[in-house]
Design a protein around this motif. Structure first.
Motif, PDB file in Angstrom:
ATOM      1  N   GLU A   6       0.810  -1.218   0.000  1.00  0.00           N
ATOM      2  CA  GLU A   6       0.000   0.000   0.000  1.00  0.00           C
ATOM      3  C   GLU A   6       0.846   1.271   0.000  1.00  0.00           C
ATOM      4  N   LEU A   7       1.890   1.308   0.792  1.00  0.00           N
ATOM      5  CA  LEU A   7       2.739   2.501   0.827  1.00  0.00           C
ATOM      6  C   LEU A   7       3.302   2.780  -0.559  1.00  0.00           C
ATOM      7  N   ARG A   8       3.724   1.760  -1.216  1.00  0.00           N
ATOM      8  CA  ARG A   8       4.276   1.860  -2.573  1.00  0.00           C
ATOM      9  C   ARG A   8       3.281   2.550  -3.497  1.00  0.00           C
ATOM     10  N   LEU A   9       2.013   2.127  -3.459  1.00  0.00           N
ATOM     11  CA  LEU A   9       0.991   2.699  -4.341  1.00  0.00           C
ATOM     12  C   LEU A   9       0.657   4.135  -3.950  1.00  0.00           C
ATOM     13  N   VAL A  10       0.625   4.410  -2.667  1.00  0.00           N
ATOM     14  CA  VAL A  10       0.362   5.785  -2.219  1.00  0.00           C
ATOM     15  C   VAL A  10       1.488   6.706  -2.685  1.00  0.00           C
ATOM     16  N   LEU A  11       2.726   6.258  -2.560  1.00  0.00           N
ATOM     17  CA  LEU A  11       3.853   7.076  -3.026  1.00  0.00           C
ATOM     18  C   LEU A  11       3.741   7.339  -4.527  1.00  0.00           C
ATOM     19  N   LEU A  12       3.412   6.314  -5.295  1.00  0.00           N
ATOM     20  CA  LEU A  12       3.249   6.505  -6.744  1.00  0.00           C
ATOM     21  C   LEU A  12       2.134   7.513  -7.031  1.00  0.00           C
ATOM     22  N   ALA A  13       1.020   7.410  -6.304  1.00  0.00           N
ATOM     23  CA  ALA A  13      -0.098   8.329  -6.529  1.00  0.00           C
ATOM     24  C   ALA A  13       0.286   9.763  -6.174  1.00  0.00           C
ATOM     25  N   LEU A  14       1.018   9.944  -5.089  1.00  0.00           N
ATOM     26  CA  LEU A  14       1.432  11.295  -4.696  1.00  0.00           C
ATOM     27  C   LEU A  14       2.447  11.877  -5.675  1.00  0.00           C
ATOM     28  N   GLU A  30       1.375  12.943   5.949  1.00  0.00           N
ATOM     29  CA  GLU A  30       0.987  13.535   7.237  1.00  0.00           C
ATOM     30  C   GLU A  30      -0.194  14.499   7.051  1.00  0.00           C
ATOM     31  N   GLU A  31      -0.175  15.282   5.987  1.00  0.00           N
ATOM     32  CA  GLU A  31      -1.281  16.197   5.711  1.00  0.00           C
ATOM     33  C   GLU A  31      -2.572  15.439   5.415  1.00  0.00           C
ATOM     34  N   LEU A  32      -2.472  14.321   4.692  1.00  0.00           N
ATOM     35  CA  LEU A  32      -3.663  13.514   4.411  1.00  0.00           C
ATOM     36  C   LEU A  32      -4.348  13.079   5.696  1.00  0.00           C
ATOM     37  N   THR A  33      -3.551  12.777   6.727  1.00  0.00           N
ATOM     38  CA  THR A  33      -4.092  12.288   7.991  1.00  0.00           C
ATOM     39  C   THR A  33      -4.397  13.418   8.970  1.00  0.00           C
ATOM     40  N   GLN A  36      -2.158  13.313  12.054  1.00  0.00           N
ATOM     41  CA  GLN A  36      -2.272  12.193  12.981  1.00  0.00           C
ATOM     42  C   GLN A  36      -1.206  11.124  12.773  1.00  0.00           C
ATOM     43  N   TYR A  37      -0.625  11.071  11.585  1.00  0.00           N
ATOM     44  CA  TYR A  37       0.362  10.036  11.287  1.00  0.00           C
ATOM     45  C   TYR A  37       1.315  10.547  10.214  1.00  0.00           C
ATOM     46  N   ALA A  38       2.576  10.215  10.384  1.00  0.00           N
ATOM     47  CA  ALA A  38       3.585  10.474   9.352  1.00  0.00           C
ATOM     48  C   ALA A  38       4.474   9.231   9.279  1.00  0.00           C
ATOM     49  N   PRO A  39       4.659   8.685   8.093  1.00  0.00           N
ATOM     50  CA  PRO A  39       5.540   7.518   7.988  1.00  0.00           C
ATOM     51  C   PRO A  39       6.976   7.911   8.304  1.00  0.00           C
ATOM     52  N   SER A  40       7.710   6.960   8.825  1.00  0.00           N
ATOM     53  CA  SER A  40       9.098   7.249   9.167  1.00  0.00           C
ATOM     54  C   SER A  40       9.949   7.287   7.903  1.00  0.00           C
ATOM     55  N   PRO A  41      11.028   8.059   7.935  1.00  0.00           N
ATOM     56  CA  PRO A  41      11.960   8.039   6.806  1.00  0.00           C
ATOM     57  C   PRO A  41      12.472   6.624   6.539  1.00  0.00           C
ATOM     58  N   GLY A  42      12.579   5.809   7.593  1.00  0.00           N
ATOM     59  CA  GLY A  42      13.042   4.443   7.444  1.00  0.00           C
ATOM     60  C   GLY A  42      12.076   3.555   6.671  1.00  0.00           C
ATOM     61  N   ALA A  43      10.829   4.004   6.540  1.00  0.00           N
ATOM     62  CA  ALA A  43       9.858   3.266   5.729  1.00  0.00           C
ATOM     63  C   ALA A  43       9.794   3.839   4.315  1.00  0.00           C
ATOM     64  N   GLN A  95      -9.705   9.904   6.111  1.00  0.00           N
ATOM     65  CA  GLN A  95     -10.703   9.649   7.153  1.00  0.00           C
ATOM     66  C   GLN A  95     -10.066   9.676   8.536  1.00  0.00           C
ATOM     67  N   MET A  96      -8.845   9.184   8.628  1.00  0.00           N
ATOM     68  CA  MET A  96      -8.135   9.223   9.901  1.00  0.00           C
ATOM     69  C   MET A  96      -8.027  10.654  10.394  1.00  0.00           C
ATOM     70  N   GLY A  97      -7.707  11.559   9.482  1.00  0.00           N
ATOM     71  CA  GLY A  97      -7.601  12.965   9.854  1.00  0.00           C
ATOM     72  C   GLY A  97      -8.941  13.571  10.217  1.00  0.00           C
ATOM     73  N   ALA A  98     -10.011  13.092   9.593  1.00  0.00           N
ATOM     74  CA  ALA A  98     -11.344  13.625   9.883  1.00  0.00           C
ATOM     75  C   ALA A  98     -11.890  13.074  11.186  1.00  0.00           C
ATOM     76  N   ASP A  99     -11.520  11.837  11.534  1.00  0.00           N
ATOM     77  CA  ASP A  99     -12.051  11.189  12.732  1.00  0.00           C
ATOM     78  C   ASP A  99     -11.427  11.711  14.012  1.00  0.00           C
ATOM     79  N   GLU A 100     -10.170  12.042  13.943  1.00  0.00           N
ATOM     80  CA  GLU A 100      -9.457  12.436  15.144  1.00  0.00           C
ATOM     81  C   GLU A 100      -9.537  13.948  15.358  1.00  0.00           C
ATOM     82  N   PRO A 101      -9.747  14.366  16.599  1.00  0.00           N
ATOM     83  CA  PRO A 101      -9.699  15.802  16.848  1.00  0.00           C
ATOM     84  C   PRO A 101      -8.278  16.306  16.597  1.00  0.00           C
ATOM     85  N   ARG A 102      -8.191  17.463  16.042  1.00  0.00           N
ATOM     86  CA  ARG A 102      -6.873  18.032  15.741  1.00  0.00           C
ATOM     87  C   ARG A 102      -6.276  18.630  16.999  1.00  0.00           C
ATOM     88  N   GLU A 103      -4.981  18.481  17.101  1.00  0.00           N
ATOM     89  CA  GLU A 103      -4.283  19.046  18.233  1.00  0.00           C
ATOM     90  C   GLU A 103      -4.225  20.551  18.109  1.00  0.00           C
TER      91      GLU A 103
END
Length: 149
Positions: A6-14, A30-33, A36-43, A95-103
């Motif tokens: 999935e990460l591979r396909l998301v990167l291609l889409a972006l 991170e903006e999409l979420t 709420q989440y940012a993948p690590s550089p190691g990923a 949806q993750m970004g919409a579900d969680e209250p923003r800090e």
């Protein structure tokens, strides 16, 4: 966060949206979420290396040291094969970004101040029963006022 592939396909889409370098891709996810989440550089960076090695992306010329990636024809074909999955994952991230209250930085600061004040008070004299009850009453009143907002 991402299932196999999935990460591979998301990167291609972006990258398809516009050429981006690794850090920009991490920030885009991170903006999409909603932060709420940012993948690590190691990923992300090993995945970008793999996509480059497979000939699915290529570095575009740039004026600075950060070279944005662009899709190759093979990358476009790969994305087309996985477009439904990529769109589904991106929708899930949004949806993750919409579900969680923003800090809120001001609220985070205020809560930090509260914790520091309570900790400092406890370290100075400890809490007598009356003082602990008074602090609890103040906190309960504040919680009630916040809930009524």
């Amino acid at each position: 966060m991402f299932r196999q592939g999935e990460l591979r396909l998301v990167l291609l889409a972006l990258i398809e949206e516009r050429g981006r370098h690794g850090y920009e891709l991490i920030k885009a996810i991170e903006e999409l979420t909603g932060g709420q989440y940012a993948p690590s550089p190691g990923a992300v960076y090993p995945q970008l290396s793999l996509l480059t090695d497979e000939g699915l992306i290529a570095e575009a010329p740039s004026v600075d040291s950060r070279k944005p990636f662009t899709l190759t024809d093979a990358g476009k074909a790969e994305l087309e094969r996985g477009r439904t999955i990529a769109e589904s994952v991106i929708a899930r991230l949004k949806q993750m970004g919409a579900d969680e209250p923003r800090e809120s930085p001001p609220i985070r600061r205020a809560v930090g101040n509260l914790l520091t004040a309570v900790r400092n008070r406890a370290m100075q004299e400890g809490f007598a029963d009356d003082t602990a009850k008074e602090i609890a009453a103040i906190l309960d009143e504040a919680a009630g006022r916040i809930e009524r907002l």
